[in-house]
Design a protein around this motif. Sequence first.
Motif, short mmCIF file in Angstrom:
data_model
loop_
_atom_site.label_atom_id
_atom_site.label_comp_id
_atom_site.label_asym_id
_atom_site.label_seq_id
_atom_site.Cartn_x
_atom_site.Cartn_y
_atom_site.Cartn_z
N LEU A 205 0.77 -1.68 -0.08
CA LEU A 205 -0.06 -0.16 0.08
C LEU A 205 1.17 0.96 0.31
O LEU A 205 0.43 1.90 0.68
CB LEU A 205 -1.39 0.24 0.97
N ILE A 206 2.24 1.58 -0.53
CA ILE A 206 2.84 2.68 -0.92
C ILE A 206 2.09 3.84 -1.63
O ILE A 206 2.29 4.75 -1.13
CB ILE A 206 3.62 2.10 -1.45
N ILE A 207 1.33 3.09 -2.48
CA ILE A 207 0.35 4.49 -2.60
C ILE A 207 -0.38 5.49 -1.87
O ILE A 207 -0.41 6.81 -1.72
CB ILE A 207 -0.47 3.94 -4.28
N GLU A 208 -1.19 4.97 -1.19
CA GLU A 208 -1.62 5.03 0.27
C GLU A 208 -1.22 6.01 1.04
O GLU A 208 -1.87 6.38 1.60
CB GLU A 208 -2.95 4.47 1.39
N LYS A 209 0.31 5.50 1.52
CA LYS A 209 1.01 5.77 2.37
C LYS A 209 1.56 6.95 2.66
O LYS A 209 2.09 7.91 3.19
CB LYS A 209 2.10 5.10 3.11
N ILE A 210 2.34 7.06 0.41
CA ILE A 210 2.30 8.49 0.39
C ILE A 210 1.84 9.48 0.30
O ILE A 210 2.21 10.80 0.05
CB ILE A 210 3.23 8.32 -1.57
N THR A 211 0.65 9.36 -0.39
CA THR A 211 -0.55 10.31 -0.57
C THR A 211 -0.61 11.41 0.85
O THR A 211 -0.36 12.80 0.65
CB THR A 211 -2.22 10.05 -0.77
N PRO A 212 -0.42 10.87 1.56
CA PRO A 212 -0.66 12.10 2.61
C PRO A 212 0.34 13.05 2.94
O PRO A 212 0.74 13.86 3.46
CB PRO A 212 -0.55 11.28 4.46
N LEU A 213 1.24 12.20 2.42
CA LEU A 213 2.64 13.31 2.54
C LEU A 213 3.34 14.39 1.76
O LEU A 213 4.35 15.29 1.38
CB LEU A 213 4.16 11.83 2.17
N LEU A 214 2.68 14.37 0.78
CA LEU A 214 1.94 15.13 -0.70
C LEU A 214 1.76 16.38 0.13
O LEU A 214 2.46 17.90 -0.47
CB LEU A 214 2.12 14.80 -1.66
N VAL A 215 1.47 16.97 1.06
CA VAL A 215 1.18 18.28 2.00
C VAL A 215 2.54 18.66 2.28
O VAL A 215 1.87 19.49 3.04
CB VAL A 215 0.47 17.93 2.94
N SER A 216 3.60 18.25 2.47
CA SER A 216 4.86 19.26 2.77
C SER A 216 5.07 19.78 2.38
O SER A 216 4.87 19.76 1.20
CB SER A 216 5.41 17.44 2.93
N ASP A 217 6.07 20.59 3.36
CA ASP A 217 6.06 22.23 2.66
C ASP A 217 7.18 21.77 2.57
O ASP A 217 8.29 22.66 2.03
CB ASP A 217 6.19 22.81 3.80
#
Length: 579
Positions: free
Chosen positions: A199-211
């Motif tokens: 489930l790498i996609i589901e785990k990476i998605t929240p990280l895209l909001v990083s600054d």
Amino acid sequence: GSSLILQLSRNPDNLEELSQNETLLGALSRVLREEWRSSIDLTTNIIYIFFCFSTFTQFHPVIMTFKIGSQVMDILQYEVTRYNQWSADLSKRQKSFENMKSSRESEDLDREKSEIDTLDKKFQNFVLKQEQTLRVSIYLLLNLSEDIKVEEKMKRRGVTSLLVQLLGRSNDELLILVISFLKKLSLYGENKDTMVGSLIIEKITPLLVSDNSDLINAIVRLLLNLSFDCGVKSRMVKSGMLPRLVSLLSDQANQNPVSCVLYHLSMDDKVKSMFTYTDAIPSLMKIILQCSDEQVDLEIMALAINLAANKRNAQLICEGNGLRLLMQRAFTYQDPLIIKMIRNISQHDGVTKTLFIEFIGDIADAVHRAENDEFVLECVGILGNLTLPDLDFTRLLKEFEMVNWMRGRLMPNSGEDDLILEIVVFIGTCASDESAAIYLCKSDMLPSLIDLLKAKQEDDEIVLQVVYVFYQLCSHTTSRQYVRDQTEATPYLLDLLHDRNPEVQRVCDATLQMIGEVSSEWSQKLLAEKFRFHNAQWLEMVQSQQLEEINSAFYDEEEDGLLHDSDILDIDKAELLLG
């Protein structure tokens, strides 16, 4: 002691001498192997020392000799498991506390809360120290994985799934390392499948909001590697990544890899329509129109060209002065990619197509004057798309001397097949207008098309478009009679009636039907040819049977003759007896 050795190791000038001290390195590897569970600080220092060696390829054999890579893999697996267990226990304790609030006295609740707070602080301190160990461990393994055989061993030890589990951490530097390692591993299909299964996609998605721009860059480049898989692309869209990725187009540092990922997503027609609900079109238009260079980045243009193939996206592009501004830039720089984007816009029926009327003259003029062959190709393609009932095609053909230009390029071997195809499509568009169809007949364009049909018999697309031109010509009474009486097109269409391409067959049949309406002779020939083709097997069987009957009759006649084989033998016997 390990701290002092680490200080020496941080200076690259000391590494050569330290690498020759086998006693020291043997002692360090033994302590790491035997004492790593007792002190996380000691473990971190020793791994850090070997990490300093791993930054230079020539010291990799030293690390391999003492089996440091295998030991670090054990430590990594243990630390990930320990974190998961501790985190699960703390979460369970906190959940239990929430359930206690309604049933326990305040003193008990205060004591329980104090214990949980203490545990949480210990856990956070543990995480800070552990993440230092994890960072240096992963960096060491990443350096060692330069050797593909070593990377294969790591894969067998489950390094991919361990790294995916670490995506839940909040330390940006650790995450950058983890994602960089995953990006390297994702080049191989087996590793990619393991990541998707974890489930790498589901785990990476929240990280895209990083600054953190570096973290975003690492994530997007990993997504680019994964997005070659259709299943992964579907997961990316379902997880809600699209709006966030589109918003990253404005980030100059990450614009290129982001546009590559979005390009891969835009290859699916269903996803193209989803872009209309994002800021993709305004962002792309701003990037294209404000670009200071003559050529816009290829990846940006590839994405824009794909999106323009969707009708609603095309309408958004044309809003305001969008189409005019694109035209200005395309003609200023003779940019073949922008004009290709405009060509995709021109294929949509409705309001967007009518906007092209004011640019007809510029486009037709560019066909003669443009120096870039690809630009000319796209301009002809735009003209071929403009199936507008109000457009005066005859005036267009006359004013810009299109017939002579087209005839010169329809000669076999005179140019690229792509340009020839677009010219034939444009002729078919013109032929839809009755006056233009008559003009094409009188201007001796049809012999060139018939010659082209002879020369390109193996090119199904060109054959189909040439046949379609005759179909359009035959849809008008005057030009139909010209095709029938003044050209040799009809026999060729009859031959193509049984072409291997079903579309060619269908258009030929429709064209011949129209010719048959005004010519009883060709109507009979068409019926006869259809009968022969549809009953070919039956006719072949009949002919075969007739041949057998003829052969049988021939042999019967021989048998009815004066002499038979038995008679000849009898005569021979008589001669022998008499002799």
